[in-house]
Write a protein that holds these residues in place. Structure first.
Motif, mmCIF file in Angstrom:
data_model
loop_
_atom_site.group_PDB
_atom_site.id
_atom_site.type_symbol
_atom_site.label_atom_id
_atom_site.label_comp_id
_atom_site.label_asym_id
_atom_site.label_seq_id
_atom_site.Cartn_x
_atom_site.Cartn_y
_atom_site.Cartn_z
ATOM 1 N N ASP A 169 -1.126 22.307 -0.737
ATOM 2 C CA ASP A 169 -1.224 21.614 0.526
ATOM 3 C C ASP A 169 -2.556 20.875 0.608
ATOM 4 N N VAL A 170 -2.487 19.550 0.741
ATOM 5 C CA VAL A 170 -3.691 18.734 0.805
ATOM 6 C C VAL A 170 -3.573 17.766 1.977
ATOM 7 N N ASP A 171 -4.697 17.282 2.418
ATOM 8 C CA ASP A 171 -4.747 16.256 3.457
ATOM 9 C C ASP A 171 -5.101 14.929 2.796
ATOM 10 N N GLY A 172 -4.349 13.900 3.151
ATOM 11 C CA GLY A 172 -4.577 12.611 2.517
ATOM 12 C C GLY A 172 -4.359 11.454 3.473
ATOM 13 N N THR A 173 -4.761 10.264 3.031
ATOM 14 C CA THR A 173 -4.638 9.040 3.809
ATOM 15 C C THR A 173 -4.091 7.937 2.917
ATOM 16 N N CYS A 174 -3.100 7.216 3.418
ATOM 17 C CA CYS A 174 -2.530 6.098 2.671
ATOM 18 C C CYS A 174 -3.485 4.913 2.729
ATOM 19 N N VAL A 175 -3.737 4.302 1.578
ATOM 20 C CA VAL A 175 -4.651 3.165 1.489
ATOM 21 C C VAL A 175 -4.069 2.128 0.539
ATOM 22 N N PHE A 176 -4.613 0.935 0.605
ATOM 23 C CA PHE A 176 -4.281 -0.102 -0.374
ATOM 24 C C PHE A 176 -5.577 -0.721 -0.875
#
Length: 522
Positions: A169-176
């Motif tokens: 389980d990890v926390d992430g953010t979508c980026v480009f």
């Protein structure tokens, strides 16, 4: 004759490739698709170079790298088992190349090492955003989704990208990825929304580009680091248990000769440290021989370990409260049966919390996998709280949130001590000079430093270094050393108090300000 003719044809093809400045066509076989990213790295705007040259590269079994899709229908592509892209029909309608009913789409994955964020400078950018976020690229891969007919942005329907992240389980953010006209590259979240569902990140963005998920940096420990930290913890806990007993003896002797509330508080703190480090060693030993998660003996040791830790935190908080009475209240601080009431809080609150947690069944065998840079792992086992979701919430509430509040309060008290010491020293220092006065100043400065360092350990401030363990491996070593040797520091504090008591008993002139700070006299 035929081999010579073939040789001439190949030579002519190579020459044509060189003269065309490396703009290759599929017929020449000059540039492999797998080499395009490497070749374009030398370009200032390398992503635009990639989008251009990838259209004319060659590759055996192109693996769906460039696809010609029906522009009248939505499309979903999966370049790997961990990545998928869903492109709505509205995106194809915006494409200039969809007039003949088809669109050419690039869908692939690239290694994240090609994407190196740089510091942004002022200049025009494709999207009006501030400096990009930082983090570790999930899986080390970047998902490329691009319509080759031109840039696609401000789509009426979002493009949906899926990144699977496995069991952890990890926390992430979508980026480009965005390149500005000056050649600076950075990650951006503009136009992208992030959600999690069933072990995967779902990114919904209003444009097509190079996409990734940035997760919080995971501190990797090599097997050598794990061995050293385990050894440090075991040896430090054993030493702390031994020195805690010695500190208890000294505090008991001091309380007999000079009854003092502060000495009594120190004695209870030393007892709590003795329980904590002794139970920690027993818990590690017992966890190694337990196969199941819900072993009763391991659960009992986990309860006692949790209780001991809470007791240490509570007595550290009471030390800070006692310091508050001395330095802030000053007057009218007499409390009847003060030490008895402090004992009810210092031992009663941990007992109540541990019993409630024990009734909810959170204690058991705790297992934690530690990653290393070689993608291997090692397992840490402890009789503590099990890995269930409810246990995780209890762990954060009682062993992270509560200690942080205590550390913040005690840090304020320590800052007040430093202010009081400087004020008292400023009032007491004379104007005269000379070697004798300089030696006296140096001696007082040394005493003040010892006082501050000793109080830091008594107030439990080394636990505040927990946040630094997420930054670097040396911080983990510092945190482990300071907290596993806390019993030794309390013992050294007891020695300082004993020396101070003997010095005051044999001298008629006493430094009352230092005495108050050193012994917490009320």
């Amino acid at each position: 004759m035929r081999p010579i003719l073939l040789w001439l044809l190949c030579t002519h093809a190579v020459q044509a490739c060189l003269e065309s400045n490396h703009i290759f066509s599929p017929a020449t076989n000059c540039l492999q698709c797998k080499d395009v990213a490497e070749v374009c790295q030398a370009e200032r705007l390398w992503t635009r170079c990639y989008e251009k040259k990838i259209q004319s590269c060659t590759s055996k079994g192109r693996m769906g790298l460039i696809l010609t899709l029906d522009a009248s229908q939505e499309s979903e592509q999966s370049p790997t088992l961990e990545h998928s892209v869903h492109i709505p029909q509205s995106a194809f309608r915006k494409s200039r190349g969809s007039e003949n009913g088809t669109s050419t789409v690039l869908v692939t994955v690239l290694d994240s090492s090609y994407f190196k964020p740089t510091n942004r400078i002022r200049g025009r950018t494709l999207f009006p955003i501030p400096s990009g976020p930082r983090g570790q690229v999930l899986g080390g891969t970047v998902l490329v989704a691009h319509v080759l007919s031109g840039p696609m942005r401000n789509l009426p329907e979002p493009v949906t990208l899926t990144f699977k992240y496995g069991k952890k389980d990890v926390d992430g953010t979508c980026v480009f990825w965005e390149d500005d006209d000056d050649g600076n590259g950075f990650w951006s979240t503009y136009g992208c929304n992030t959600s999690k569902s069933d072990g995967k990140f779902v990114c919904r963005c209003n444009h097509l580009s190079f996409f990734a998920v940035l997760v919080n940096p995971v501190l990797s420990l090599s097997p050598k680091d794990v061995f050293h930290l385990t050894w440090m913890t075991s040896v430090g806990s054993a030493l702390s248990a031994i020195f805690s007993v010695m500190g208890l003896v000294i505090f008991w002797c001091l309380s007999k000769r000079q009854p003092d509330r502060a000495v009594g508080l120190h004695a209870h703190l030393a007892a709590a440290l003795l329980c904590l480090h002794s139970c920690f060693l027993l818990s590690r030993w017992r966890a190694a021989g337990v196969s199941g998660v819900s072993d009763p003996s391991c659960g009992a040791l986990g309860l006692f370990l949790h209780w001991s830790l809470l007791a240490v935190v509570c007595w550290s908080a009471l030390e800070g409260f006692h310091l508050y009475l001395l330095l802030v209240r000053v007057f009218n601080i007499y409390v009847r049966r003060y030490l008895l009431k402090m004992s009810a809080l210092g031992w009663g609150v941990p007992t109540l919390i541990a019993l409630v947690c024990g009734a909810s069944g959170v204690y058991g065998k705790y297992t934690r996998e530690l990653r290393n840079p070689d993608n291997g792992s090692s397992t840490m086992q402890l009789c503590w709280m099990s890995n269930s979701t409810g246990s995780l919430a209890v762990t954060y509430a009682t062993t992270v949130a509560f200690p942080i509040l205590v550390v913040l309060f005690n840090s304020c008290m320590l800052g007040l001590v430093v202010f009081k010491l400087w004020s008292l020293r400023g009032m007491g220092v004379g104007v005269g000079g000379g070697a004798k006065n300089a030696r006296e100043k140096a001696k007082r400065l040394w005493k003040d430093c010892v006082t501050i360092v000793g109080l830091s350990c008594v107030l439990g401030l080394p636990f505040g270094l927990l946040t630094a363990t997420y930054v670097s491996t040396p911080a983990v070593y510092v945190f482990t050393a300071l907290n596993s040797l806390q019993g030794l520091f309390v013992f050294l504090w007891s020695l300082a108090l004993l020396c101070k008591f003997r010095s005051d008993a044999s001298s008629s002139s006493k430094d009352t300000s230092t005495q108050r700070m050193m012994t917490f006299n009320s």
